[in-house]
Write an enzyme that holds these catalytic residues in place. Sequence first.
Site, mmCIF file in Angstrom:
data_model
loop_
_atom_site.group_PDB
_atom_site.id
_atom_site.type_symbol
_atom_site.label_atom_id
_atom_site.label_comp_id
_atom_site.label_asym_id
_atom_site.label_seq_id
_atom_site.Cartn_x
_atom_site.Cartn_y
_atom_site.Cartn_z
ATOM 1 N N LEU A 129 0.852 -1.185 0.000
ATOM 2 C CA LEU A 129 0.000 0.000 0.000
ATOM 3 C C LEU A 129 0.887 1.233 0.000
ATOM 4 C CD1 LEU A 129 -2.843 -1.013 2.488
ATOM 5 C CD2 LEU A 129 -2.522 -1.617 0.085
ATOM 6 N N ASP A 130 1.075 1.798 -1.179
ATOM 7 C CA ASP A 130 2.014 2.896 -1.366
ATOM 8 C C ASP A 130 1.484 4.185 -0.756
ATOM 9 O OD1 ASP A 130 4.308 4.273 -2.775
ATOM 10 O OD2 ASP A 130 2.605 5.281 -3.722
ATOM 11 N N ALA A 131 2.343 4.870 0.011
ATOM 12 C CA ALA A 131 2.034 6.205 0.555
ATOM 13 C C ALA A 131 0.688 6.243 1.261
ATOM 14 C CB ALA A 131 2.082 7.250 -0.558
ATOM 15 N N VAL A 132 0.315 5.151 1.897
ATOM 16 C CA VAL A 132 -1.047 5.012 2.415
ATOM 17 C C VAL A 132 -1.313 5.921 3.618
ATOM 18 C CG1 VAL A 132 -0.568 3.095 3.994
ATOM 19 C CG2 VAL A 132 -2.820 3.274 2.902
#
Length: 584
Positions: free
Chosen positions: A241-244
């Site tokens: 989960l990128d930059a979540v």
Amino acid sequence: MTHISSQEHPQEIIFKKLCDHLSVIYPHRDGKSLAKRLMHTMRLDEDCQSPLPHKNLWDETDVMVITYGNTILSEKQHPLKALHHFLKTHFTMLINSVHILPFFPYSSDDGFAVINYKRVDPALGDWNDILRISTDFHLMADLVINHCSSLHRWFRNFQEGKSPGRDYFITASPDEDLSNVVRPRTTPLLRAVPRGDGCEYVWCTFSHDQIDLNFHNPQVLLEIVHIVRFYLDMGVRIFRLDAVAFLWKKIGTSCINLEETHEIIRLLRTLIEHADPNAVIITETNIPMRENLSYFGNANEAHCIYNFPLPPLLVNTLVSGNCRHLNSWLMGMPPTRNGTTYLNFIASHDGIGLRPAEGLLSEEEQEVLIQTMENFGGQVSWRALDDGSRKPYEINISLFDAMKGTTAGEDRWQMERFICAHAIMLALEGIPAFYLHSLVGTTNDYARMEAHGHNRAINRRQWQESELNAKLADPDSHHHKVFYRLRRLIQLRREQPAFHPNAAQFALQLGEQIFAFWRQSMNRRQNIFCLNNISDERQTVPLSSINLVGADRWKDLIGDQIFEDMLGTIELKPYQTLWITNRW
């Protein structure tokens, strides 16, 4: 919270869990209707599985490699085919998981401004290539859900007032007080865009080409869940989960780590693990340690979190010759519960993040570290502060070049220092993840950095497969030496139960030049004492100081030395690592 009976059907249990999640995220909406739509999107109304609570989905054999889809190039085949061939040739029975960084069509940020979530970039290959890789390795893919590209169909529709997309993005007024918003970049937060007969300002946490999605709109959540289902069908087992941390926005707050963000992750966890109990969620939250740890939740959010303090602390330790801060951090790290663990890395496609070192290294120590890395050819990227000033955000440098020397300058210990760094990473509690460029000893790529115009490109070289294979086959090449020394350490690690990601870990106090810790297997039969000389001078350690039990025979797994005189001493060469065990 809704009461769940043990006698209820799995679909009923999931439905009630989803309603609970949605009551937090959307307290004024019809959660039941939305829960049914989410279940249908994930096909959980047709079939679902019940995950075992607190089950470890990994063991000591799990090792990951991080790479772009076009890191390996070949004149004969598409990059994904070349990558697959390279991985199978060099990493079979060594690496079992691969993180392919965004492989979708994109407009900027080397893949993290996604134009189409359901297509593979034709320049890389197609979904068949992804499926083939997923049959040989556990595949991790990025779920880039904080934002999408300004060229995405949703954003074009937003500008034209059409669906889907018309209300998929966050707008705000420049007159609003946004001073509390935490930013990882120095560009303005809002971007003016023409819309209809006027102009609106859209929210851009990272860049003006990366437009933040509006999760206040449940339809955006449904779109993302549809993408998750598609990725599962395409062989993705691990979701990054990128930059979540930036997902939910609320004017007047920092807009980072908000409760709604955590609840969305819990909801995604519920959906994903009931669709595939072996799937794993990893949160990418490059923030200070205490905030990062919160993404474990109550073992109901991320299965794994990135151990972001490790890269800056370990690099600082090896260039300063002092492990005081690294040791203090290790003592303060809470042991992970079964079903959760750390993802350990010391190099990646990004730089060496400095935010996770806040509160661990003083500003003066960070300045010395930055100056040392600049002396070795590194660059510095910045972030904006509330008052309009800027602060160092990360150091951009290849890890091999970062190990050129110490704060005193370059020296002859680059290789030993580099291997020591990875020996420490391999032995720590958690799953080790190697950046592909570290496994082959890639150095700073200044030409690529200049061509792309951003600092991170310095550590994103593209190799011709034939050229890299030739270097790996050449015994005189540092690439060969790096690869085969790391290969042996990985093989040793995979054979030790005491290196299970959830095996017990205890810090040892052996002075400021010996970074040491003890691992114990979950059945308590194997102990490994990990001693690392992090200085450029020889160090002597009394065997009595590490409490070896005299009834056992002890051996260093790396050097094969047997220890029988418990009253003797151990001498460690500069940057030498010992893995002393009672079972081999």
